[in-house]
Design a protein around this motif. Structure first.
Motif, PDB file in Angstrom:
ATOM      1  N   VAL A  94     -52.764  23.925 -43.446  1.00 18.14           N
ATOM      2  CA  VAL A  94     -52.902  22.494 -43.164  1.00 18.14           C
ATOM      3  C   VAL A  94     -53.891  21.930 -44.192  1.00 18.14           C
ATOM      4  O   VAL A  94     -55.057  21.675 -43.879  1.00 18.14           O
ATOM      5  N   PRO A  95     -53.446  21.771 -45.443  1.00 22.29           N
ATOM      6  CA  PRO A  95     -54.364  21.337 -46.506  1.00 22.29           C
ATOM      7  C   PRO A  95     -54.753  19.862 -46.373  1.00 22.29           C
ATOM      8  O   PRO A  95     -54.068  19.094 -45.690  1.00 22.29           O
ATOM      9  N   ASP A  96     -55.843  19.506 -47.037  1.00 20.55           N
ATOM     10  CA  ASP A  96     -56.278  18.102 -47.035  1.00 20.55           C
ATOM     11  C   ASP A  96     -55.238  17.201 -47.681  1.00 20.55           C
ATOM     12  O   ASP A  96     -55.016  16.082 -47.241  1.00 20.55           O
ATOM     13  N   ALA A 179     -58.724  17.212 -41.152  1.00 20.23           N
ATOM     14  CA  ALA A 179     -59.654  18.146 -40.507  1.00 20.23           C
ATOM     15  C   ALA A 179     -59.360  18.229 -39.013  1.00 20.23           C
ATOM     16  O   ALA A 179     -59.416  19.313 -38.416  1.00 20.23           O
ATOM     17  N   ALA A 180     -59.018  17.089 -38.401  1.00 24.88           N
ATOM     18  CA  ALA A 180     -58.672  17.084 -36.973  1.00 24.88           C
ATOM     19  C   ALA A 180     -57.387  17.860 -36.735  1.00 24.88           C
ATOM     20  O   ALA A 180     -57.257  18.571 -35.728  1.00 24.88           O
ATOM     21  N   VAL A 185     -54.961  23.103 -34.630  1.00 31.76           N
ATOM     22  CA  VAL A 185     -54.286  24.398 -34.807  1.00 31.76           C
ATOM     23  C   VAL A 185     -55.256  25.527 -34.466  1.00 31.76           C
ATOM     24  O   VAL A 185     -54.892  26.493 -33.783  1.00 31.76           O
ATOM     25  N   VAL A 186     -56.501  25.415 -34.919  1.00 29.81           N
ATOM     26  CA  VAL A 186     -57.509  26.432 -34.600  1.00 29.81           C
ATOM     27  C   VAL A 186     -57.706  26.516 -33.090  1.00 29.81           C
ATOM     28  O   VAL A 186     -57.772  27.614 -32.515  1.00 29.81           O
TER      29      VAL A 186
END
Length: 198
Positions: A94-96, A179-180, A185-186
Motif C-alpha cells: 500500500v505505497p504512498d 497511511a490510514a 491493513v495492519v
C-alpha cells in the motif's frame, strides 16, 4: 555483442519504450507508431522484433509484474523477523504513491476480456503475493509470534485483496490518506493473527 544479444537488447528497448508511452497515454492508447517514435525506430522495426503489437504489450505487462514481485520478494527476504517482514510487505503493498508501472498493471486488468492471455499473468502475481504472505504467516506461527484466528491461506488472500482494493482507490479518483489505508491493513493482520505489528 552477438546477434542474439543485440536482438534481445532491441526487444528490451521496445518494451521500455512501450512502458514510457503507456505511462503517458495509458495502455489502451498505446500503438505501434507511438512506440516506434518513442524508440526512434520505424514502425516496421517494432513488428520485426515482435510478431504483433499484442505480443509487445504482453511482454511489457509481464516484465512489470515480474519486477513488482521481485521487489516484494526482496523486501520479505531482508526482514528475518516474521512480524517485521509482515509489516514491510504491507507497507510495500500500500505505497504512498501508485507508480506508473503499477498503474499499467491495473490498466491491463481492463483488457482481460479482449486479451485472455493476460489472465495467467495476473493469476500468477496474485498467487505469488499470497505465497509471500502465507510463508511469512507460517514462519511467524511456528515461532509463536502469530496465533491465526482464521486459516492461514485465508488471511494471506485477504491481505492481498485489501492491498489491491486500497491501491485501486487512487486510480478511480478516491483520495484516502495512504497511511490510514496501511494502518487498516495492519489492523486486520493484527486481529487475524492475534499479534502486535508495532
Amino acid at each position: 555483442m552477438t546477434r542474439s544479444a543485440k536482438h534481445a537488447q532491441r526487444r528490451d528497448d521496445l518494451v521500455a519504450a512501450l512502458r514510457r508511452v503507456a505511462r503517458e497515454r495509458g495502455m489502451a492508447q498505446a500503438n505501434v507508431r507511438a512506440v516506434a517514435a518513442e524508440a526512434e525506430v520505424s514502425a516496421g522495426s517494432v513488428l520485426y522484433y515482435f510478431d504483433s503489437f499484442e505480443q509487445l504489450q504482453f511482454a511489457a505487462v509481464e516484465g512489470v509484474l515480474e519486477e513488482f514481485y521481485e521487489r516484494r520478494r526482496a523486501i520479505a527476504e531482508r526482514e528475518p523477523d516474521a512480524a517485521a517482514r509482515l509489516r514491510a510487505l504491507i507497507e510495500a503493498g500500500v505505497p504512498d504513491v501508485i507508480s506508473d508501472d503499477l498503474r499499467l498493471v491495473y490498466e491491463s486488468i481492463g483488457l482481460l476480456r479482449e486479451k485472455p492471455q493476460y489472465k495467467p499473468l495476473h493469476r500468477s502475481i496474485v498467487e505469488r503475493q499470497v505465497m509471500l504472505y502465507r510463508s511469512t504467516i507460517e514462519v511467524g506461527t511456528a515461532l509463536g509470534a502469530f496465533r491465526p484466528r482464521q486459516e492461514q491461506a485465508t488471511i494471506a488472500r485477504n491481505l492481498v485483496a485489501l492491498e489491491d482494493a486500497y491501491d485501486l482507490y487512487p486510480l478511480i479518483g478516491v483520495e484516502l490518506d495512504r497511511a490510514a489505508c496501511r494502518r487498516a491493513v495492519v489492523e486486520y493482520a493484527e486481529l487475524a493473527l492475534d499479534c502486535a505489528l508495532g
